[in-house]
Design a protein around this motif. Structure first.
Motif, PDB file in Angstrom:
ATOM      1  N   ASP A 123      27.173  73.511  52.280  1.00 14.84           N
ATOM      2  CA  ASP A 123      27.371  74.950  52.102  1.00 14.84           C
ATOM      3  C   ASP A 123      27.209  75.282  50.801  1.00 14.84           C
ATOM      4  OD1 ASP A 123      28.365  77.394  52.377  1.00 14.84           O
ATOM      5  OD2 ASP A 123      30.112  77.432  53.275  1.00 14.84           O
ATOM      6  N   PRO A 124      26.073  75.031  50.111  1.00 22.03           N
ATOM      7  CA  PRO A 124      25.779  75.614  48.698  1.00 22.03           C
ATOM      8  C   PRO A 124      26.231  76.803  48.419  1.00 22.03           C
ATOM      9  CG  PRO A 124      23.641  75.151  50.022  1.00 22.03           C
ATOM     10  CD  PRO A 124      24.975  74.866  50.870  1.00 22.03           C
ATOM     11  N   LEU A 125      26.080  77.747  49.255  1.00 24.14           N
ATOM     12  CA  LEU A 125      26.042  79.301  48.868  1.00 24.14           C
ATOM     13  C   LEU A 125      27.546  79.670  48.497  1.00 24.14           C
ATOM     14  CD1 LEU A 125      24.481  81.824  48.683  1.00 24.14           C
ATOM     15  CD2 LEU A 125      24.928  82.328  51.150  1.00 24.14           C
ATOM     16  N   PHE A 126      28.444  78.713  49.415  1.00 26.40           N
ATOM     17  CA  PHE A 126      29.767  79.023  48.973  1.00 26.40           C
ATOM     18  C   PHE A 126      29.989  78.729  47.425  1.00 26.40           C
ATOM     19  CE2 PHE A 126      34.331  77.833  48.018  1.00 26.40           C
ATOM     20  CZ  PHE A 126      34.886  78.745  48.834  1.00 26.40           C
ATOM     21  N   PHE A 127      29.647  77.776  47.149  1.00 26.26           N
ATOM     22  CA  PHE A 127      29.695  77.442  45.633  1.00 26.26           C
ATOM     23  C   PHE A 127      28.935  78.226  44.438  1.00 26.26           C
ATOM     24  CE2 PHE A 127      31.113  73.732  48.161  1.00 26.26           C
ATOM     25  CZ  PHE A 127      32.348  73.648  47.433  1.00 26.26           C
ATOM     26  N   GLU A 128      27.735  78.592  44.905  1.00 21.75           N
ATOM     27  CA  GLU A 128      26.929  79.355  44.191  1.00 21.75           C
ATOM     28  C   GLU A 128      27.375  80.718  43.705  1.00 21.75           C
ATOM     29  OE1 GLU A 128      22.473  77.410  45.562  1.00 21.75           O
ATOM     30  OE2 GLU A 128      23.070  79.549  46.372  1.00 21.75           O
ATOM     31  N   ALA A 129      28.142  81.199  44.766  1.00 23.86           N
ATOM     32  CA  ALA A 129      28.682  82.719  44.184  1.00 23.86           C
ATOM     33  C   ALA A 129      29.512  82.437  42.992  1.00 23.86           C
ATOM     34  CB  ALA A 129      29.548  83.159  45.685  1.00 23.86           C
ATOM     35  N   PRO A 130      30.910  81.675  43.057  1.00 25.07           N
ATOM     36  CA  PRO A 130      31.432  81.541  41.855  1.00 25.07           C
ATOM     37  C   PRO A 130      30.863  81.287  40.767  1.00 25.07           C
ATOM     38  CG  PRO A 130      32.059  79.969  43.532  1.00 25.07           C
ATOM     39  CD  PRO A 130      31.261  80.769  44.047  1.00 25.07           C
ATOM     40  N   LEU A 131      29.656  80.197  40.914  1.00 25.91           N
ATOM     41  CA  LEU A 131      29.023  79.888  39.676  1.00 25.91           C
ATOM     42  C   LEU A 131      28.450  80.809  39.070  1.00 25.91           C
ATOM     43  CD1 LEU A 131      27.428  76.460  40.994  1.00 25.91           C
ATOM     44  CD2 LEU A 131      29.280  76.498  39.415  1.00 25.91           C
ATOM     45  N   ALA A 132      27.729  81.771  39.737  1.00 20.98           N
ATOM     46  CA  ALA A 132      27.123  83.159  39.333  1.00 20.98           C
ATOM     47  C   ALA A 132      28.191  84.034  38.537  1.00 20.98           C
ATOM     48  CB  ALA A 132      26.520  83.627  40.296  1.00 20.98           C
ATOM     49  N   ALA A 133      29.342  84.219  39.263  1.00 23.55           N
ATOM     50  CA  ALA A 133      30.533  85.024  38.520  1.00 23.55           C
ATOM     51  C   ALA A 133      30.904  84.536  37.288  1.00 23.55           C
ATOM     52  CB  ALA A 133      31.536  84.999  39.582  1.00 23.55           C
ATOM     53  N   GLY A 134      31.100  83.159  37.264  1.00 23.20           N
ATOM     54  CA  GLY A 134      31.660  82.535  35.932  1.00 23.20           C
ATOM     55  C   GLY A 134      30.359  82.526  34.888  1.00 23.20           C
ATOM     56  N   ALA A 135      29.314  82.276  35.167  1.00 16.36           N
ATOM     57  CA  ALA A 135      28.215  82.764  34.265  1.00 16.36           C
ATOM     58  C   ALA A 135      28.246  83.976  33.821  1.00 16.36           C
ATOM     59  CB  ALA A 135      26.837  82.241  34.884  1.00 16.36           C
ATOM     60  N   PHE A 136      28.387  85.176  34.642  1.00 15.05           N
ATOM     61  CA  PHE A 136      28.173  86.526  34.427  1.00 15.05           C
ATOM     62  C   PHE A 136      29.438  86.785  33.495  1.00 15.05           C
ATOM     63  CE2 PHE A 136      28.313  90.937  34.934  1.00 15.05           C
ATOM     64  CZ  PHE A 136      27.173  91.408  34.754  1.00 15.05           C
ATOM     65  N   VAL A 137      30.663  86.460  33.866  1.00 18.01           N
ATOM     66  CA  VAL A 137      31.899  86.827  33.288  1.00 18.01           C
ATOM     67  C   VAL A 137      32.006  86.399  31.789  1.00 18.01           C
ATOM     68  CG1 VAL A 137      33.526  85.127  33.704  1.00 18.01           C
ATOM     69  CG2 VAL A 137      34.445  87.407  33.489  1.00 18.01           C
ATOM     70  N   ALA A 138      31.360  85.121  31.462  1.00 18.33           N
ATOM     71  CA  ALA A 138      31.443  84.504  30.260  1.00 18.33           C
ATOM     72  C   ALA A 138      30.302  84.730  29.218  1.00 18.33           C
ATOM     73  CB  ALA A 138      31.743  82.927  30.266  1.00 18.33           C
ATOM     74  N   SER A 139      29.177  85.668  29.912  1.00 14.55           N
ATOM     75  CA  SER A 139      28.033  85.755  29.087  1.00 14.55           C
ATOM     76  C   SER A 139      28.364  86.680  27.810  1.00 14.55           C
ATOM     77  CB  SER A 139      27.026  86.267  29.703  1.00 14.55           C
ATOM     78  OG  SER A 139      26.372  85.718  30.668  1.00 14.55           O
ATOM     79  N   PRO A 140      28.392  86.381  26.599  1.00 14.59           N
ATOM     80  CA  PRO A 140      28.330  87.471  25.591  1.00 14.59           C
ATOM     81  C   PRO A 140      27.884  88.690  25.791  1.00 14.59           C
ATOM     82  CG  PRO A 140      27.862  85.253  24.664  1.00 14.59           C
ATOM     83  CD  PRO A 140      27.327  85.231  26.450  1.00 14.59           C
ATOM     84  N   LEU A 170      30.762  84.070  49.976  1.00 12.94           N
ATOM     85  CA  LEU A 170      29.336  83.863  50.595  1.00 12.94           C
ATOM     86  C   LEU A 170      29.582  82.510  51.409  1.00 12.94           C
ATOM     87  CD1 LEU A 170      27.069  84.675  47.642  1.00 12.94           C
ATOM     88  CD2 LEU A 170      28.142  86.308  49.423  1.00 12.94           C
ATOM     89  N   SER A 171      28.779  82.364  52.237  1.00  7.66           N
ATOM     90  CA  SER A 171      28.627  80.961  53.114  1.00  7.66           C
ATOM     91  C   SER A 171      27.481  80.779  53.748  1.00  7.66           C
ATOM     92  CB  SER A 171      29.680  81.062  54.003  1.00  7.66           C
ATOM     93  OG  SER A 171      29.607  79.428  54.697  1.00  7.66           O
ATOM     94  N   SER A 172      26.850  79.433  53.615  1.00  7.78           N
ATOM     95  CA  SER A 172      25.591  79.124  54.466  1.00  7.78           C
ATOM     96  C   SER A 172      25.964  78.293  55.534  1.00  7.78           C
ATOM     97  CB  SER A 172      24.512  78.388  53.389  1.00  7.78           C
ATOM     98  OG  SER A 172      25.179  77.630  52.775  1.00  7.78           O
ATOM     99  N   GLY A 173      27.029  77.823  55.370  1.00  8.16           N
ATOM    100  CA  GLY A 173      27.460  76.563  56.501  1.00  8.16           C
ATOM    101  C   GLY A 173      29.013  77.156  57.236  1.00  8.16           C
ATOM    102  N   ASP A 174      29.456  78.140  57.002  1.00  3.30           N
ATOM    103  CA  ASP A 174      30.858  78.342  57.822  1.00  3.30           C
ATOM    104  C   ASP A 174      30.169  78.769  59.326  1.00  3.30           C
ATOM    105  OD1 ASP A 174      33.075  79.895  58.867  1.00  3.30           O
ATOM    106  OD2 ASP A 174      33.677  80.033  56.970  1.00  3.30           O
ATOM    107  N   PRO A 175      31.012  77.937  60.205  1.00  8.09           N
ATOM    108  CA  PRO A 175      30.677  77.970  61.834  1.00  8.09           C
ATOM    109  C   PRO A 175      30.892  79.343  62.106  1.00  8.09           C
ATOM    110  CG  PRO A 175      32.466  76.730  61.436  1.00  8.09           C
ATOM    111  CD  PRO A 175      31.955  77.048  60.120  1.00  8.09           C
ATOM    112  N   ARG A 176      31.769  80.435  61.448  1.00  8.22           N
ATOM    113  CA  ARG A 176      32.230  81.595  61.801  1.00  8.22           C
ATOM    114  C   ARG A 176      31.209  82.744  61.420  1.00  8.22           C
ATOM    115  NH1 ARG A 176      37.809  80.940  59.274  1.00  8.22           N
ATOM    116  NH2 ARG A 176      36.339  80.376  57.785  1.00  8.22           N
ATOM    117  N   GLU A 177      30.439  83.241  62.348  1.00  5.60           N
ATOM    118  CA  GLU A 177      29.525  84.298  62.007  1.00  5.60           C
ATOM    119  C   GLU A 177      29.891  85.409  61.014  1.00  5.60           C
ATOM    120  OE1 GLU A 177      25.767  85.818  61.829  1.00  5.60           O
ATOM    121  OE2 GLU A 177      26.400  83.915  62.722  1.00  5.60           O
TER     122      GLU A 177
END
Length: 354
Positions: free
Chosen positions: A336-353, A257-264
């Motif tokens: 580009d916060p959205l770029f980092f939010e994607a893996p933060l969500a995936a990491g939180a989800f994969v580690a949730s008991p 995901l991206s909120s700042g990538d110049p490429r559409e």
């Protein structure tokens, strides 16, 4: 059509940082210490100059091919006999992690037992988060540790980016901090703490024997690419997801995901991830940050009614204060916060008991 190797002689002008003088020009370089050993000032070397001459943004440095001064007397240690990078001048023997004997598979190096109903006999149904880029690794590992303190999350490095396992500064830092429990280099990638001959073999070994609670799987630094639908390193996520699914391991996709990538084509949901979602042969879970209804709609549309979209809370400020990498392709986290939010969500989800 392939071009020939661009090999040139040079002399090491500085060992740290590594600088090699080639034809009177001092050039930034990198040497794989795993294969080549130590570099010292004054050593005569041969470098591959192709990337730097092409002005590549990723991998824009010379790569040492051989150290002529002290690198010709290297010998093999141990009794490993399976080759990686086979039939190239860099072929070298490894001990495949797939070759663990039955006792090791039952207990694992940390004494943890296998078991569980899903997957092959003896395998545990540990979750797998598929990463599209190496830049997702640090945020995902950090988020997993926050979501489930003490969880043992390991990293399987695949093709699609840099192949040497020792190139990643992120892996070294995550291991030092205890945010990664181990590092397997799979298929053509090499130089990790464990070597696997295939991605499915790496995931199987992790699920059976290594005592990990969750797996992050994705390419090394950089990404190969072309201006085509399928000709890019992001397609490795398709192979990784199918490997996890074939073992009946819970499979989570961390979308690009991206909120700042110049490429559409990379804004919002990247076309890389959309292509993978369209080609997957079985359903996966796509983890996205909560509180983004438009994004959820976009990802849901790309999931073609097959995949499940799940949201997870993200702590962007906490990650920003962690000291881990906060830039991607020259853009800072705030750009580009959205770029980092994607893996933060995936990491939180994969580690949730469960």
């Amino acid at each position: 059509m392939s071009g020939r190797l661009d090999l040139r002689r040079g002399v090491v002008a500085s060992a740290d940082p590594l600088v090699v003088e080639v034809d009177g020009e001092r050039r930034q370089a990198w040497a794989d210490a795993v294969l080549l050993g130590e570099m010292r000032e004054g050593d005569e070397v041969v470098v591959n100059a192709a990337a730097l001459d092409l002005g590549l943004g990723s991998g824009g440095f010379d790569v040492v091919h051989v150290n002529l001064t002290r690198g010709l007397g290297g010998g093999m240690e141990g009794d490993a006999h399976v080759m990686k990078l086979n039939y190239t001048s860099l072929q070298h023997p490894v001990e495949p992690v797939e070759g663990l004997d039955a006792g090791e598979r039952e207990r694992g190096p940390g004494g943890s037992a296998g078991g569980g109903d899903a997957g092959p006999p003896g395998a545990r149904a540990i979750p797998v988060a598929v990463l599209p880029l190496h830049g997702h690794l640090a945020p995902a590992a950090w988020a997993a540790a926050q979501a489930w303190p003490g969880t043992r999350v390991g990293y399987v490095q695949t093709a699609g980016g840099a192949l040497p396992g020792s190139l990643s500064r992120d892996v070294a830092e995550l291991r030092e901090r205890g945010l990664l429990a181990g590092h397997i280099t799979a298929a053509p990638s090499y130089g990790g703490e464990h070597e696997a001959l295939s991605t499915v073999g790496a995931l199987d070994a992790a699920a059976r024997a290594l005592g990990w609670d969750a797996i992050l799987v994705g390419p090394g630094p950089g990404i190969i690419g072309s201006d085509t639908e399928y000709g890019h390193g992001g397609m490795e996520a398709l192979n990784s997801a199918h490997a996890a699914l074939s073992l009946k391991l819970p499979t989570i996709l961390s979308p690009r995901l991206s909120s700042g990538d110049p490429r559409e084509r990379h804004r919002g949901l990247s076309h890389h991830t959309a292509t993978v979602l369209a080609l997957l042969l079985a359903p996966v879970t796509v983890a996205i940050p909560e509180g983004a209804p438009e994004l959820a709609s976009q990802v849901g549309g790309a999931s073609i009614g097959l995949h499940r979209v799940e949201t997870a809370p993200v702590d962007l400020d906490g990650y920003a204060a962690s000291g881990l990498p906060t830039t991607t392709m020259g853009r800072r986290l705030a750009e580009d916060p959205l770029f980092f939010e994607a893996p933060l969500a995936a990491g939180a989800f994969v580690a949730s008991p469960a």
